[in-house]
Design an enzyme around this catalytic site. Structure first.
Site, mmCIF file in Angstrom:
data_model
loop_
_atom_site.group_PDB
_atom_site.id
_atom_site.type_symbol
_atom_site.label_atom_id
_atom_site.label_comp_id
_atom_site.label_asym_id
_atom_site.label_seq_id
_atom_site.Cartn_x
_atom_site.Cartn_y
_atom_site.Cartn_z
ATOM 1 N N LYS A 41 -30.559 -1.418 -23.226
ATOM 2 C CA LYS A 41 -30.127 -2.002 -21.988
ATOM 3 C C LYS A 41 -28.524 -1.529 -22.131
ATOM 4 O O LYS A 41 -28.080 -1.387 -23.196
ATOM 5 C CB LYS A 41 -30.419 -3.309 -21.768
ATOM 6 N N ARG A 138 -33.731 -19.277 -19.328
ATOM 7 C CA ARG A 138 -33.208 -18.045 -18.193
ATOM 8 C C ARG A 138 -34.544 -17.957 -17.550
ATOM 9 O O ARG A 138 -34.899 -18.327 -16.433
ATOM 10 C CB ARG A 138 -32.842 -16.682 -18.871
ATOM 11 N N HIS A 168 -37.469 -15.445 -26.436
ATOM 12 C CA HIS A 168 -36.150 -15.188 -26.762
ATOM 13 C C HIS A 168 -35.487 -16.323 -27.227
ATOM 14 O O HIS A 168 -35.359 -17.301 -26.838
ATOM 15 C CB HIS A 168 -35.401 -14.509 -25.420
ATOM 16 N N ARG A 221 -37.108 -7.147 -31.315
ATOM 17 C CA ARG A 221 -36.179 -6.440 -30.441
ATOM 18 C C ARG A 221 -34.990 -6.393 -31.173
ATOM 19 O O ARG A 221 -34.200 -7.402 -31.142
ATOM 20 C CB ARG A 221 -36.308 -7.177 -29.199
ATOM 21 N N TYR A 267 4.237 -2.793 -15.304
ATOM 22 C CA TYR A 267 4.089 -3.920 -14.126
ATOM 23 C C TYR A 267 4.675 -5.333 -14.791
ATOM 24 O O TYR A 267 4.280 -5.848 -15.834
ATOM 25 C CB TYR A 267 2.679 -4.071 -13.744
ATOM 26 N N CYS A 313 -2.138 -1.180 -17.628
ATOM 27 C CA CYS A 313 -2.298 -0.966 -16.307
ATOM 28 C C CYS A 313 -3.822 -0.333 -15.978
ATOM 29 O O CYS A 313 -4.772 -0.102 -16.958
ATOM 30 C CB CYS A 313 -1.519 0.308 -15.787
ATOM 31 N N ASP A 315 -4.948 2.666 -15.471
ATOM 32 C CA ASP A 315 -5.094 3.998 -16.120
ATOM 33 C C ASP A 315 -4.244 4.156 -17.276
ATOM 34 O O ASP A 315 -4.475 5.288 -17.883
ATOM 35 C CB ASP A 315 -5.017 5.133 -15.112
#
Ligand code: PMH
Length: 385
Positions: A41, A138, A168, A221, A267, A313, A315
């Site tokens: 997942k 859950r 689980h 699992r 920044y 930042c 990027d």
């Protein structure tokens, strides 16, 4: 002109041999009748769904598990034919397509079955696993009465095939086994409510699969430790075989400059040079999953640890260099360089989180380069293909 796989100097390397090794090592410690779900997942915890799925299956995993319908569909569209269990909730209106695509759904409400029954084309049965909540809180049914009702409904409605049931654990990654034991005995008790116990019964995540054979039933699992990461730091010394982190995160210097005492970086100008200093700029930022809280974290360049200075930042990230280094010099953010090593756990500690979150956070803007037998075997890019 032929396009390349990616056009930036930032990438994640995924060592598929490590993933293969972890699946094989798990199989070696499991009794023969215990099957393996490879949990892929969240884009295989950030490692790449189809590449990990293929590798896990070739190492002997029997089934795949994902969280959502879209994740399962993504695998089918990429040519994966193996059984796929969707661990989370799927909408009843999507049941017919699930059956069509041969996906196995997790079910935990009688009403859901009634609604899905309206949708299903009776010629194609839907495979389902009944989720039992033994203390995770859950999703899942909680009583023997619900099991009986659901089993009876399924026996009267041929659109469904009750293939499996599972629970689980909330604390399998703890050294204290008390809560695990409670959940296990609740599960064992509830299993007695089935008139006919489903064919596949499973409860263990990585932490339980690697340490607690009494909870194997006939499948486990396997998620986090397939990627070479410990489910928690406290159980790491108890793991039955050494784990090898599969992911590395790399980039290159795109700019190098000398700054003078008093000059500021980033920044908010949170960093000020205390003398003459060399600053390197890296083309990675919080939009890549390399988030602002990593200010101060060390990275590896020229075989040495150097700090991130100033704010990360969107990027770009700035680091303090020991000396002038050429533009294009490789920088390792996660993984090894020379004798130095930065683990996913080190980043998790800095971020006050768990290793799971760190690898899931590497965004789809970061190309994944797959390594097998020391060679690049595939490159995937979530933006262009
Ligand atoms: N089964 C279920 C139902 C899960 O939710 C998970 C992980 C696994 C198996 C695999 O666990 P492992 O990675 O510890 O081996 N789920 C999550 C989660 O929801 N948040 O963190 C891990």
């Amino acid at each position: 002109m032929e396009l390349q796989s990616f056009y930036r100097d930032t990438w994640a390397e995924i060592n598929l041999d490590h993933i293969f090794y972890h699946v094989q090592s798990l199989i070696n410690i499991l009794p023969e009748e215990v099957k393996v779900f490879a949990v892929v997942k969240a884009n295989a915890y950030g490692h790449g769904d189809v590449q990990v799925a293929r590798t896990a299956l070739s190492a002997g995993a029997n089934f795949l598990a994902v969280a959502t319908f879209d994740e399962a569909l993504s695998l089918r569209q990429k040519g994966i034919k193996a059984p796929i269990l969707i661990l989370g909730a799927t909408r009843p209106q999507d049941a017919a397509l699930a059956a069509e695509l041969d996906l196995t759904l997790t079910v935990f409400q009688l009403d859901w079955l009634k609604q899905a029954n309206e949708e299903l084309n009776k010629s194609k049965r839907l495979r389902i696993h009944l989720k039992i909540d033994t203390g995770m809180g859950r999703i899942g049914i909680k009583s023997g009465k619900e099991i009986e009702e659901i089993e009876e409904y399924i026996s009267e409605h041929s659109a469904f095939y009750l293939e499996g049931t599972f629970t689980h654990f909330a604390q399998a990654d703890s050294l204290d086994k008390t809560y695990y034991n409670q959940q296990l005995s609740t599960f064992e008790e509830l299993l007695k409510s089935f008139k006919q116990r489903p064919e596949i019964v499973h409860s263990s995540n990585s932490a339980a699969a690697l340490r607690y054979p009494e909870g194997y039933f006939n499948a486990v699992r396997f998620g986090i430790s397939m990627y070479g990461l410990t489910p928690s730091l406290e159980i790491e010394p108890e793991l039955p075989y050494p784990l090898k982190q599969a992911i590395s995160l790399k980039t290159k210097l795109v700019h190098v400059k000398k700054i003078q005492k008093g000059e500021k970086v980033g920044y908010g100008s949170t960093y000020e040079a205390s003398g003459e200093e060399w600053i390197g700029t890296l083309p990675i930022g919080y939009a890549d999953g390399w988030i602002r809280k990593l200010q101060g974290q060390e990275v590896l360049v020229d075989g040495q640890r150097v700090p991130i200075v100033g704010r990360v930042c969107m990027d770009q990230t700035t680091i303090k260099l020991p000396s002038s280094l050429p533009v294009g010099t490789e920088v390792t953010l996660i993984g090894s360089q020379g004798a130095e090593y930065i683990s996913v756990n080190e980043i998790a500690k800095k971020l006050e989180t768990i290793n799971y979150e760190v690898t899931c956070m590497v965004s789809n803007r970061v190309p994944r380069v797959y390594i097998q037998g020391g060679e690049i075997v595939e490159v995937s890019n979530g933006l262009i293909s």
